[in-house]
Design a protein around this motif. Structure first.
Motif, PDB file in Angstrom:
ATOM      1  N   THR A   1       0.752  -1.067   0.368  1.00  0.00           N
ATOM      2  CA  THR A   1       0.137   0.069   0.303  1.00  0.00           C
ATOM      3  C   THR A   1       0.811   1.027  -0.194  1.00  0.00           C
ATOM      4  OG1 THR A   1      -1.722  -0.795   1.136  1.00  0.00           O
ATOM      5  CG2 THR A   1      -1.377   1.547   1.516  1.00  0.00           C
ATOM      6  N   GLN A   2       1.513   1.578   0.692  1.00  0.00           N
ATOM      7  CA  GLN A   2       3.052   2.301   0.725  1.00  0.00           C
ATOM      8  C   GLN A   2       3.643   2.391  -0.204  1.00  0.00           C
ATOM      9  OE1 GLN A   2       4.485   1.315   4.150  1.00  0.00           O
ATOM     10  NE2 GLN A   2       3.980   2.322   5.582  1.00  0.00           N
TER      11      GLN A   2
ATOM     12  N   PHE B   1       0.880   4.272  -8.414  1.00  0.00           N
ATOM     13  CA  PHE B   1       0.037   3.473  -9.431  1.00  0.00           C
ATOM     14  C   PHE B   1      -0.177   2.074  -8.438  1.00  0.00           C
ATOM     15  CE2 PHE B   1       3.215   5.196 -12.204  1.00  0.00           C
ATOM     16  CZ  PHE B   1       2.119   6.049 -13.079  1.00  0.00           C
ATOM     17  N   ARG B   2      -0.809   1.570  -9.103  1.00  0.00           N
ATOM     18  CA  ARG B   2      -1.485  -0.144  -8.480  1.00  0.00           C
ATOM     19  C   ARG B   2      -0.259  -1.454  -9.155  1.00  0.00           C
ATOM     20  NH1 ARG B   2      -5.987  -2.787 -10.554  1.00  0.00           N
ATOM     21  NH2 ARG B   2      -6.291  -1.302 -12.653  1.00  0.00           N
TER      22      ARG B   2
ATOM     23  N   ASP C   1      -3.451   2.981 -12.706  1.00  0.00           N
ATOM     24  CA  ASP C   1      -3.631   4.699 -11.858  1.00  0.00           C
ATOM     25  C   ASP C   1      -4.075   4.192 -10.359  1.00  0.00           C
ATOM     26  OD1 ASP C   1      -2.369   5.655 -13.528  1.00  0.00           O
ATOM     27  OD2 ASP C   1      -3.854   7.113 -13.491  1.00  0.00           O
ATOM     28  N   ALA C   2      -3.554   4.056  -9.294  1.00  0.00           N
ATOM     29  CA  ALA C   2      -3.722   3.765  -7.520  1.00  0.00           C
ATOM     30  C   ALA C   2      -5.523   4.633  -6.962  1.00  0.00           C
ATOM     31  CB  ALA C   2      -2.869   4.097  -6.718  1.00  0.00           C
ATOM     32  N   ASP C   3      -6.055   4.206  -6.698  1.00  0.00           N
ATOM     33  CA  ASP C   3      -7.026   5.276  -5.849  1.00  0.00           C
ATOM     34  C   ASP C   3      -6.592   5.456  -5.058  1.00  0.00           C
ATOM     35  OD1 ASP C   3      -9.731   5.951  -4.584  1.00  0.00           O
ATOM     36  OD2 ASP C   3     -10.814   4.695  -5.766  1.00  0.00           O
ATOM     37  N   MET C   4      -6.452   7.188  -4.572  1.00  0.00           N
ATOM     38  CA  MET C   4      -5.563   7.574  -3.484  1.00  0.00           C
ATOM     39  C   MET C   4      -6.646   7.361  -2.933  1.00  0.00           C
ATOM     40  SD  MET C   4      -2.655   7.558  -4.805  1.00  0.00           S
ATOM     41  CE  MET C   4      -2.012   8.030  -3.603  1.00  0.00           C
TER      42      MET C   4
ATOM     43  N   LEU D   1      -4.119   2.108   3.922  1.00  0.00           N
ATOM     44  CA  LEU D   1      -3.053   2.350   4.798  1.00  0.00           C
ATOM     45  C   LEU D   1      -3.490   2.622   5.845  1.00  0.00           C
ATOM     46  CD1 LEU D   1      -0.329   2.950   4.865  1.00  0.00           C
ATOM     47  CD2 LEU D   1      -0.978   5.397   4.598  1.00  0.00           C
ATOM     48  N   GLN D   2      -4.641   2.907   6.732  1.00  0.00           N
ATOM     49  CA  GLN D   2      -5.101   3.577   8.170  1.00  0.00           C
ATOM     50  C   GLN D   2      -5.301   2.161   8.576  1.00  0.00           C
ATOM     51  OE1 GLN D   2      -5.114   6.640  10.107  1.00  0.00           O
ATOM     52  NE2 GLN D   2      -4.513   7.578   8.356  1.00  0.00           N
TER      53      GLN D   2
END
Length: 291
Positions: free
Chosen positions: A27-28, A35-36, A252-255, A262-263
């Motif tokens: 994830t980081q 990018f995913r 692309d990563a879905d931020m 991440l949380q």
């Protein structure tokens, strides 16, 4: 069974913590790169597609540059043609004026001679990047697009522009070809060689009017080519945007999603550390049994 050799609870907690740490690292990485799918190891199929499409997009960028160069050449030719039309119209009015009784034709011819020199200057100046489409002949090709078919084969398409009706003069010192350099059918002289002191004015007027019609048609043809290049340039730009959006959807990563993940993973990591600590401290309680 309680054992000093095997701490099952600690092993379970450790495995869970390792899995959480691995997911947290992924994830980081997604957050830091945006990018995913940033490597082939993330998703080989998507990475391959994205890499190919990015390469095609760069090729289309080169096409855009080529179209811009072609548009500049057409714009210079169009500007030169319009300027030449203005000068020839002025020459036409001088020939008409020369038909008036009592007019000093030699003075009129002096003015026409200056206009003829201006026409040569315009034709010489209408050059861009080493090419002068008002003096060249034949067909010019502009790179128009880059395509890839269903088999993966790539090709480059072009826009062909015929200069046969656009040429004002040839590249010789004394032009004998082109709209201005070729002899007219009525006067047997070219626009650049017309002389009201020695020629039949009606024939000169007929031929210069014919030349104006040809120049007007040439200007319209150049204008049409300019419009086509502009439309193609807009299409290529839109195509690049579409490719960028398509690649983005693949890699692309879905931020928003990644930050939420991440949380959650950070919380799981903290709980995993506590669970492992509790599992490891369980064996310490056995010491109380031997006191």
């Amino acid at each position: 069974m309680t054992s000093l050799m095997t701490n099952t609870s600690a092993m379970t907690a450790l495995k869970s913590l390792q899995a959480t740490n691995s997911a947290l690292e992924a994830t980081q990485k997604n957050i830091s790169t945006g990018f995913r799918v940033s490597d082939a190891s993330d998703n080989a199929a998507y990475w391959s597609i994205a890499t190919t499409m990015r390469s095609d997009s760069k090729a289309l960028g080169t096409v855009t540059d080529a179209l811009g160069l072609g548009a500049a050449k057409l714009d210079v030719a169009y500007t030169g043609m319009n300027s030449a039309i203005d000068v020839v119209q002025e020459m036409k009015s001088k020939i008409v004026a020369a038909q008036e009784p009592g007019v000093d034709k030699s003075k009129v011819q002096s003015e026409i001679g200056a206009l003829q020199q201006q026409l040569l200057s315009i034709a010489d100046s209408a050059s861009f990047s080493g090419e002068n489409w008002l003096k060249d002949s034949g067909t010019k090709s502009l790179v128009a697009s880059f395509t890839r078919d269903s088999t993966g084969a790539v090709s480059v398409t072009s826009i062909d522009i015929d200069l046969s009706g656009v040429q004002l003069v040839d590249s010789t010192a004394t032009p004998t070809a082109g709209i201005l350099g070729a002899n007219g059918a009525a006067s047997s002289t070219s626009v650049l060689a017309m002389n009201v002191t020695s020629g039949n004015l009606d024939n000169l007027l007929t031929d210069i009017d014919t030349a104006l019609e040809s120049m007007t048609t040439a200007a319209a043809d150049i204008g049409s080519a300019k419009n086509r290049v502009s439309i193609q340039s807009d299409f290529v730009g839109a195509l690049q945007d579409s490719i960028a959006r398509g690649v983005g959807k693949l890699v692309d990563a879905d931020m928003t999603e990644e930050s939420t993940k991440l949380q959650a993973l950070q919380t799981q990591q903290q709980l995993g550390i506590q669970a492992l600590s509790m599992a490891n401290s369980g064996s310490q309680s056995l010491l109380a049994l031997f006191r």
